[in-house]
Design a protein around this motif. Structure first.
Motif, PDB file in Angstrom:
ATOM      1  N   ASP A 124      -7.012 -19.724 -18.942  1.00 45.73           N
ATOM      2  CA  ASP A 124      -7.423 -20.170 -20.273  1.00 45.73           C
ATOM      3  C   ASP A 124      -7.343 -21.697 -20.343  1.00 45.73           C
ATOM      4  OD1 ASP A 124      -7.714 -17.541 -20.936  1.00 45.73           O
ATOM      5  OD2 ASP A 124      -5.897 -17.407 -22.145  1.00 45.73           O
ATOM      6  N   VAL A 125      -8.108 -22.267 -21.249  1.00 48.50           N
ATOM      7  CA  VAL A 125      -8.153 -23.716 -21.424  1.00 48.50           C
ATOM      8  C   VAL A 125      -7.796 -24.044 -22.873  1.00 48.50           C
ATOM      9  CG1 VAL A 125      -9.581 -25.784 -21.321  1.00 48.50           C
ATOM     10  CG2 VAL A 125      -9.899 -23.971 -19.631  1.00 48.50           C
ATOM     11  N   ASN A 126      -6.904 -25.011 -23.070  1.00 44.72           N
ATOM     12  CA  ASN A 126      -6.503 -25.451 -24.407  1.00 44.72           C
ATOM     13  C   ASN A 126      -7.027 -26.855 -24.683  1.00 44.72           C
ATOM     14  OD1 ASN A 126      -5.042 -23.079 -24.864  1.00 44.72           O
ATOM     15  ND2 ASN A 126      -3.173 -23.933 -24.009  1.00 44.72           N
ATOM     16  N   HIS A 127      -7.614 -27.034 -25.862  1.00 43.39           N
ATOM     17  CA  HIS A 127      -8.066 -28.342 -26.324  1.00 43.39           C
ATOM     18  C   HIS A 127      -7.433 -28.616 -27.687  1.00 43.39           C
ATOM     19  CE1 HIS A 127     -11.014 -28.903 -23.163  1.00 43.39           C
ATOM     20  NE2 HIS A 127     -11.525 -27.714 -23.417  1.00 43.39           N
ATOM     21  N   ALA A 128      -6.877 -29.805 -27.881  1.00 50.30           N
ATOM     22  CA  ALA A 128      -6.283 -30.179 -29.166  1.00 50.30           C
ATOM     23  C   ALA A 128      -7.377 -30.620 -30.130  1.00 50.30           C
ATOM     24  CB  ALA A 128      -5.262 -31.290 -28.983  1.00 50.30           C
ATOM     25  N   ILE A 129      -7.265 -30.181 -31.372  1.00 53.16           N
ATOM     26  CA  ILE A 129      -8.173 -30.621 -32.430  1.00 53.16           C
ATOM     27  C   ILE A 129      -7.315 -31.171 -33.567  1.00 53.16           C
ATOM     28  CG2 ILE A 129      -8.327 -28.208 -33.210  1.00 53.16           C
ATOM     29  CD1 ILE A 129     -10.983 -28.931 -34.529  1.00 53.16           C
ATOM     30  N   SER A 171     -14.180 -20.224 -20.700  1.00 56.80           N
ATOM     31  CA  SER A 171     -13.618 -21.165 -19.735  1.00 56.80           C
ATOM     32  C   SER A 171     -14.458 -21.135 -18.452  1.00 56.80           C
ATOM     33  CB  SER A 171     -12.161 -20.829 -19.440  1.00 56.80           C
ATOM     34  OG  SER A 171     -12.064 -19.623 -18.708  1.00 56.80           O
ATOM     35  N   ASP A 172     -14.013 -21.821 -17.426  1.00 59.81           N
ATOM     36  CA  ASP A 172     -14.783 -21.924 -16.186  1.00 59.81           C
ATOM     37  C   ASP A 172     -15.001 -20.549 -15.555  1.00 59.81           C
ATOM     38  OD1 ASP A 172     -14.892 -24.642 -16.436  1.00 59.81           O
ATOM     39  OD2 ASP A 172     -13.153 -25.026 -15.162  1.00 59.81           O
ATOM     40  N   GLY A 181     -11.872 -16.924 -18.463  1.00 58.45           N
ATOM     41  CA  GLY A 181     -10.817 -16.915 -19.478  1.00 58.45           C
ATOM     42  C   GLY A 181     -11.323 -17.445 -20.809  1.00 58.45           C
ATOM     43  N   ASP A 182     -10.392 -17.718 -21.701  1.00 56.10           N
ATOM     44  CA  ASP A 182     -10.739 -18.143 -23.056  1.00 56.10           C
ATOM     45  C   ASP A 182     -10.525 -19.639 -23.227  1.00 56.10           C
ATOM     46  OD1 ASP A 182     -11.113 -15.428 -23.551  1.00 56.10           O
ATOM     47  OD2 ASP A 182      -9.049 -15.173 -24.275  1.00 56.10           O
ATOM     48  N   VAL A 183     -11.219 -20.189 -24.210  1.00 51.85           N
ATOM     49  CA  VAL A 183     -11.024 -21.574 -24.624  1.00 51.85           C
ATOM     50  C   VAL A 183     -10.339 -21.570 -25.982  1.00 51.85           C
ATOM     51  CG1 VAL A 183     -12.137 -23.734 -25.278  1.00 51.85           C
ATOM     52  CG2 VAL A 183     -12.976 -22.457 -23.297  1.00 51.85           C
ATOM     53  N   HIS A 184      -9.192 -22.232 -26.073  1.00 50.95           N
ATOM     54  CA  HIS A 184      -8.435 -22.292 -27.324  1.00 50.95           C
ATOM     55  C   HIS A 184      -8.476 -23.718 -27.865  1.00 50.95           C
ATOM     56  CE1 HIS A 184      -6.732 -18.350 -26.376  1.00 50.95           C
ATOM     57  NE2 HIS A 184      -6.399 -18.820 -25.193  1.00 50.95           N
ATOM     58  N   PHE A 185      -8.877 -23.860 -29.107  1.00 52.21           N
ATOM     59  CA  PHE A 185      -8.749 -25.133 -29.804  1.00 52.21           C
ATOM     60  C   PHE A 185      -7.458 -25.066 -30.615  1.00 52.21           C
ATOM     61  CE2 PHE A 185     -13.294 -24.984 -28.945  1.00 52.21           C
ATOM     62  CZ  PHE A 185     -13.536 -26.277 -28.506  1.00 52.21           C
TER      63      PHE A 185
END
Length: 407
Positions: free
Chosen positions: A128-133, A228-229, A237-241
């Motif tokens: 999974d990938v996490n991005h801050a917003i 995700s990639d 996987g998932d992308v989480h903001f």
């Protein structure tokens, strides 16, 4: 490391001949232990302690990932049962007869491998990938939708199994370090970069709408499944903001409640006050005291004096019509020395309730004294410092020795 004998016996099942009675090569008997972050030799108290810590950290009500929380519960249900744990240690998840695991009857293979009983031999999920917003408190009060770009790698064509590592992603190397002594080293396959498959990839940019719900909290997640990639033989996987709440100049937030601090003069605290505030949704509110209401410097328990404006806090996530409260923490500023005139003091004595002690006169042999500003940290340090006080020091060495030299 092997000492004597045939050092290649470990790899006998790769060749022909003979039968293999042990567990299949692809059986995974470590995933549940990794989920709880414990060793395979962990005791039941250690497993229980790790589970409680992770369950609190990843609980959805506290902003944790729901899927991760289900994995933790499923892993604990199996490893906390000695019989199930023994089956898992021998045969992996396929050795568990009842595919339960703290998910309300959902198949445990869906939790750990993304689908079905055959998933242990099929595709797994990539990371999974996490991005801050970053959002303001106004955004969390009113809700907000923003368009953001997700950049990821996608596969082009069908992946082919790497011939160098037979799709395992790892290669075993043997190095002789002495007579009859061989060291076995496991390394990532350089040909496929540890993925087990070889394929062509390209970069993809996709614009998504990220909806910040009313009442969301710091570190809440907005999830886009399967974004995700892409990796060979794996489900993306998932992308989480992840919501990062900016600090506000006026309001402090805790849960669904808001807090502001108001400084009052002694006049306002005794006779009444009214002031205007701009709320997070742009409304203008006039906060006023009731007739005859007195604001104290401290509450009865010596804690700050606090009042609330009901239902003027943050909206609740999922039910924005239910709001928290707006807390107002008061501080009262008293007049400085000499700021009040003699006439004002006489007027206060005449109108304020309670007895007055200003009419006290000194009797014979009595002395009138006055107060000065002090620091409570100096309590006990008054008077002359005697030699005995040196023995009261916190030092274990006691007073320093004094050497006397006679001429």
């Amino acid at each position: 490391m092997f000492f004597g004998g045939d050092p290649f016996e470990h790899f006998a099942h790769h060749g022909g001949g003979g039968s293999h009675r042990g567990p299949r090569r692809d059986v995974d008997t470590t995933k549940l232990y990794e989920t709880l972050g414990v060793e395979k030799t962990a005791t039941q108290p250690e497993i229980k302690k790790a589970y409680r810590k992770l369950a609190v950290k990843h609980h959805p009500d506290k902003g944790g990932d729901e899927h991760k929380f289900k994995e933790i519960n499923a892993a604990y249900e199996i490893l906390s049962d000695e019989e199930k744990r023994a089956k898992y240690d021998r045969h992996g998840l396929e050795g568990i007869d009842d595919h339960g695991g703290g998910d309300g009857g959902a198949d445990i293979f869906d939790l750990f491998f993304g689908g079905g009983r055959q998933a242990s031999r099929g595709p797994r999920r990539s990371e999974d990938v996490n991005h801050a917003i970053k959002v303001t408190l106004e955004d969390l009060y009113n809700g907000k939708t923003v368009k953001l770009a997700i950049n990821r790698e996608v596969l082009v064509g069908k992946p082919k199994m790497c011939r160098q590592c037979d799709g395992r992603g790892m290669r075993m190397e043997l190095r002789q370090i002495g007579l009859g002594m061989v060291q076995q080293i496991q390394r990532h396959c350089a040909s496929c970069r540890g993925e087990g498959y070889q394929c062509e990839k390209k970069r993809e940019r996709k614009i998504v709408e990220v909806h910040v719900e009313k009442g969301m909290r710091h570190k809440d997640k907005i999830t886009f499944r399967g974004m995700s990639d892409e990796k060979p033989n794996m489900q993306p996987g998932d992308v989480h903001f992840v919501v990062h709440e900016k600090e506000h100049d006026v309001f402090k937030r805790k849960g669904a409640d808001l807090l502001i601090t108001k400084n009052l003069s002694l006049k306002e605290a005794l006779t009444g006050f009214a002031w205007r505030i701009k709320h997070l949704d742009g409304r203008s509110l006039i906060v006023a005291s009731k007739p005859g209401e007195v604001i104290r410097a401290n509450a009865a328990n010596e804690k700050p004096y606090v009042k609330i404006v009901p239902n003027e806090g943050m909206p609740s996530r999922g039910n924005p019509f239910v709001k928290g409260n707006l807390y107002v923490l008061f501080t009262v500023k008293f007049p400085e020395d000499g700021e009040l005139s003699a006439a004002a003091l006489d007027s206060l004595r005449a109108h304020l309730p309670g007895p007055s002690s200003m009419d006290m006169e000194a009797q014979e042999e009595e002395e009138e004294v006055h107060l000065e500003v002090a620091n409570i940290a100096n309590f006990g340090r008054g008077g002359a410092q005697t030699q005995e006080s040196a023995y009261d020091s916190d030092s274990d060495e006691g007073p320093q020795a004094v050497n006397c030299q006679q001429s």
